[in-house]
Design a protein around this motif. Structure first.
Motif, mmCIF file in Angstrom:
data_model
loop_
_atom_site.group_PDB
_atom_site.id
_atom_site.type_symbol
_atom_site.label_atom_id
_atom_site.label_comp_id
_atom_site.label_asym_id
_atom_site.label_seq_id
_atom_site.Cartn_x
_atom_site.Cartn_y
_atom_site.Cartn_z
ATOM 1 N N UNK A 50 -5.533 1.143 22.985
ATOM 2 C CA UNK A 50 -6.010 2.410 22.403
ATOM 3 C C UNK A 50 -6.690 2.159 21.052
ATOM 4 N N UNK A 51 -7.773 2.915 20.771
ATOM 5 C CA UNK A 51 -8.476 2.749 19.491
ATOM 6 C C UNK A 51 -7.781 3.559 18.396
ATOM 7 N N UNK A 52 -7.486 2.880 17.311
ATOM 8 C CA UNK A 52 -6.858 3.584 16.192
ATOM 9 C C UNK A 52 -7.813 3.672 15.009
ATOM 10 N N UNK A 53 -7.852 4.839 14.408
ATOM 11 C CA UNK A 53 -8.665 4.999 13.196
ATOM 12 C C UNK A 53 -7.897 4.457 12.006
ATOM 13 N N UNK A 54 -6.593 4.704 12.009
ATOM 14 C CA UNK A 54 -5.748 4.294 10.871
ATOM 15 C C UNK A 54 -4.510 3.570 11.395
ATOM 16 N N UNK A 55 -4.221 2.423 10.817
ATOM 17 C CA UNK A 55 -2.966 1.716 11.134
ATOM 18 C C UNK A 55 -2.307 1.339 9.814
ATOM 19 N N UNK A 56 -1.126 1.874 9.617
ATOM 20 C CA UNK A 56 -0.390 1.577 8.373
ATOM 21 C C UNK A 56 0.886 0.837 8.744
ATOM 22 N N UNK A 57 1.124 -0.275 8.090
ATOM 23 C CA UNK A 57 2.279 -1.108 8.441
ATOM 24 C C UNK A 57 3.132 -1.352 7.201
ATOM 25 N N UNK A 58 4.335 -0.802 7.209
ATOM 26 C CA UNK A 58 5.339 -1.084 6.172
ATOM 27 C C UNK A 58 4.779 -0.931 4.740
ATOM 28 N N UNK A 59 4.029 0.110 4.504
ATOM 29 C CA UNK A 59 3.353 0.314 3.216
ATOM 30 C C UNK A 59 4.333 0.818 2.142
ATOM 31 N N UNK A 60 4.304 0.136 1.004
ATOM 32 C CA UNK A 60 5.155 0.567 -0.110
ATOM 33 C C UNK A 60 4.308 0.665 -1.371
ATOM 34 N N UNK A 61 4.628 1.642 -2.236
ATOM 35 C CA UNK A 61 3.869 1.802 -3.480
ATOM 36 C C UNK A 61 4.772 2.395 -4.556
ATOM 37 N N UNK A 62 4.702 1.785 -5.719
ATOM 38 C CA UNK A 62 5.492 2.262 -6.863
ATOM 39 C C UNK A 62 4.534 2.542 -8.022
ATOM 40 N N UNK A 63 4.652 3.735 -8.635
ATOM 41 C CA UNK A 63 3.808 4.063 -9.792
ATOM 42 C C UNK A 63 4.301 3.321 -11.028
ATOM 43 N N UNK A 64 3.436 3.289 -12.051
ATOM 44 C CA UNK A 64 3.777 2.529 -13.266
ATOM 45 C C UNK A 64 5.048 3.039 -13.947
ATOM 46 N N UNK A 65 5.323 4.361 -13.798
ATOM 47 C CA UNK A 65 6.533 4.901 -14.431
ATOM 48 C C UNK A 65 7.795 4.601 -13.624
ATOM 49 N N UNK A 66 7.654 3.852 -12.522
ATOM 50 C CA UNK A 66 8.813 3.440 -11.733
ATOM 51 C C UNK A 66 9.067 4.304 -10.508
ATOM 52 N N UNK A 67 8.338 5.419 -10.371
ATOM 53 C CA UNK A 67 8.544 6.293 -9.208
ATOM 54 C C UNK A 67 8.110 5.566 -7.931
ATOM 55 N N UNK A 68 9.054 5.501 -6.974
ATOM 56 C CA UNK A 68 8.711 4.883 -5.687
ATOM 57 C C UNK A 68 8.125 5.959 -4.790
ATOM 58 N N UNK A 69 6.814 5.932 -4.619
ATOM 59 C CA UNK A 69 6.158 7.012 -3.878
ATOM 60 C C UNK A 69 6.167 6.744 -2.378
ATOM 61 N N UNK A 70 6.018 5.492 -1.991
ATOM 62 C CA UNK A 70 6.045 5.143 -0.567
ATOM 63 C C UNK A 70 7.043 4.012 -0.360
ATOM 64 N N UNK A 71 7.893 4.156 0.679
ATOM 65 C CA UNK A 71 8.933 3.140 0.905
ATOM 66 C C UNK A 71 8.890 2.670 2.357
ATOM 67 N N UNK A 72 7.890 1.874 2.663
ATOM 68 C CA UNK A 72 7.816 1.298 4.008
ATOM 69 C C UNK A 72 7.279 2.259 5.053
ATOM 70 N N UNK A 73 6.108 2.806 4.772
ATOM 71 C CA UNK A 73 5.493 3.755 5.717
ATOM 72 C C UNK A 73 4.786 2.989 6.846
ATOM 73 N N UNK A 74 5.090 3.372 8.080
ATOM 74 C CA UNK A 74 4.398 2.789 9.232
ATOM 75 C C UNK A 74 3.917 3.932 10.114
ATOM 76 N N UNK A 75 2.630 3.960 10.383
ATOM 77 C CA UNK A 75 2.094 5.029 11.239
ATOM 78 C C UNK A 75 0.739 4.632 11.813
ATOM 79 N N UNK A 76 0.358 5.299 12.888
ATOM 80 C CA UNK A 76 -0.956 5.062 13.492
ATOM 81 C C UNK A 76 -1.602 6.409 13.790
ATOM 82 N N UNK A 77 -2.910 6.445 13.623
ATOM 83 C CA UNK A 77 -3.641 7.688 13.926
ATOM 84 C C UNK A 77 -4.770 7.342 14.887
#
Lengths: 240, 282
Positions: free
Chosen positions: B1-28
């Motif tokens: 199947x063709x996917x436009x978006x594939x996200x694998x285990x995505x994590x992101x923390x802002x400079x102030x320490x806020x963990x905004x994403x904690x291992x996001x996995x999804x496909x669209x």
């Protein structure tokens, strides 16, 4: 009509004219040039009244500074203090008139491109572009904050010496800059998302300046050059 | 199947320490209409910034149409994915509507002729062509939102991201926005919307992604918005149609219709059946 003249020529000519006019020492020649230029603008269909309203604030500032110079020179005992002040005022006013009329007849993109084409450094051009865009952000934030304050009964127009009024003013300015900083971060992200990569790109030039553009430039710069020559006594030298 | 978006285990923390994403996995899926739902602070906007390449992954990876998002590809990604911000005032900053819509195409190196065409067609797509010469600050909120969308459409991205597109819009402007999204999707664009609006998500989307605390809580078809445990945990509410059918049928309401119109049709036919069977009995 002036809108159709190439931005690079308009801006370059204005800068050249300002440089020439800044060497004028005679009130009458400066006044004659200003009169000629404003008459030329109105003949070309330029919205003179609207533009004059826009430059009224910097013109007032220049008048204030020139008046201050008159007082300083007067106390220093210079007999020509008043005339020197008047010449200073007209020189500064000519600079405002020339540059603002050129900028007023251009879009932001054309103005930034013209600055770049005239050899102004890239960081300076970017700074000018950001400042113009940021000014809108600041004004908008300020009007929102004012509205919110008015809605909670904050009365305007109290005395400058009123401590409560000054405290409100201080808080407003501080909050304004904090909020504008946050907003500018968001605006920057929005710019990045639409391909901004550190340089203000613009759609100009549509081509090289035309002969008519250069003719305009020659006429606009020729008049102050002629007046300067007359001021220096060239006319007397020729007829001698 | 063709996917436009594939996200694998995505994590992101802002400079102030806020963990905004904690291992996001999804496909669209390509060409789909996806709604990302979740409470405030769930990480929806941060996820959208990653899909557009404004933020780069700190951990995990993001692929857009098979291209991995990184420093080398970020510019290309921004051309492939258009992002409409929640507040149009963050996005619309040029002195005129025309210049603002032209901002993207100019940055991506289009020629003057191309820019003129792109701006014209983008403004037409959102019904704002007569406002091209106006200052954006003099427009209404809904009109500025349209200008923001036009600014993104002018780049002609393959994927369109919208962050809370319904925020502060009046009912008419919401309907107009719905039409614009439908039109763009019919033309083959993949559309991802981050929203709180469960009714819109239920009616409009093919797929639903539910987020909470920087994680994906559930992903699937619209039926997940009828599931009590997901709706409760995400702090959402049932869509109105689901609420009505839950009130009538109880927990069996999972196959509830999508729209009020469909629900009305179904209820009418049920009433007619009941009336005709009553008449037959008599």
């Amino acid at each position: 009509m002036i809108e159709k003249v190439d931005g690079r020529v308009k801006l370059g000519t204005s800068i050249l004219c300002v440089a020439i006019l800044s060497t004028f020492r005679t009130f009458e020649y400066l006044a004659a040039y200003l009169g000629f230029y404003i008459l030329l603008l109105s003949l070309t269909g330029f919205p003179v009244i609207k533009w004059m309203r826009r430059i009224s604030l910097p013109a007032l500032f220049v008048a204030f500074m020139s008046a201050a110079a008159v007082f300083v020179n007067f106390w220093a005992g210079r007999p020509t203090a008043a005339m020197d002040g008047a010449v200073l005022f007209l020189r500064a006013l000519s600079a405002i008139v020339l540059i603002s009329s050129a900028v007023y007849s251009m879009s932001l993109g054309e103005f930034l491109f013209s600055l770049k084409a005239l050899g102004f450094p890239e960081p300076l051009v970017n700074l000018v572009g950001f400042t113009i865009r940021y000014a809108n952000v600041l004004v908008e934030e300020l009007s929102r904050m004012n509205m919110a304050r008015r809605a909670r009964g904050c009365a305007e127009g109290r005395s400058f010496w009123n401590m409560a009024a000054m405290a409100v003013l201080g808080h407003t300015v501080a909050a304004l800059f904090l909020r504008s900083y946050e907003r500018s971060e968001k605006v920057y992200r929005a710019m990045l998302s639409r391909g901004y990569g550190g340089n203000m790109k613009s759609l100009y030039p549509a081509g090289r300046p035309k002969k008519s553009d250069f003719a305009f430039g020659a006429l606009a710069a020729g008049v102050p050059l002629f007046l300067k020559a007359v001021e220096m006594g060239a006319f007397a030298w020729i007829t001698r | 199947m063709d996917y436009a978006v594939e996200v694998q285990n995505l994590a992101f923390r802002y400079k102030d320490g806020t963990e905004a994403l904690r291992g996001v996995t999804m496909k669209v899926r390509k060409g789909s209409k996806t709604a990302i739902l979740g409470p405030n602070g769930a990480g929806k906007s941060t996820l959208l910034f990653h899909l557009n390449g404004v933020y780069l992954p700190q951990r995990g990876n993001v692929k857009i149409l098979g291209v991995e998002v990184n420093r080398k590809t970020e510019k290309m990604i921004r051309k492939m994915v258009g992002l409409v911000f929640q507040d149009p005032d963050d996005q619309v900053f040029s002195p005129t509507v025309w210049e603002d819509v032209a901002f993207g195409p100019v940055n991506f190196g289009s020629s003057r002729e191309e820019v003129e065409l792109k701006v014209k067609s983008a403004l037409e797509a959102v019904g704002m062509e007569e406002f091209a010469g106006k200052m954006p600050f003099h427009l209404s909120y809904g009109q500025r939102k349209r200008v923001a969308i036009a600014g993104v459409l002018a780049v002609n991205p393959e994927i369109l991201l919208l962050d809370e597109p319904h925020a502060f819009l009046d009912p008419r402007a919401r309907e107009d926005l719905y039409d614009i999204l439908e039109k763009e999707n019919r033309e083959g664009k993949t559309i991802i919307v981050a929203t709180h609006d469960v009714d819109f998500a239920y009616e409009w989307s093919d797929e639903i992604v539910v987020m909470k605390d920087g994680r994906i809580l559930a992903q699937g078809g619209i039926e997940i918005l009828s599931r009590e445990e997901i709706v409760e945990e995400a702090g959402l509410e049932y869509p109105k149609v689901v609420k009505l059918f839950k009130a009538i049928y109880g927990p069996r309401a999972e196959g509830a219709p999508r729209t009020i119109e469909e629900a009305a049709k179904l209820l009418n036919s049920l009433l007619e059946n009941r009336t005709s069977s009553k008449v037959q009995k008599e």
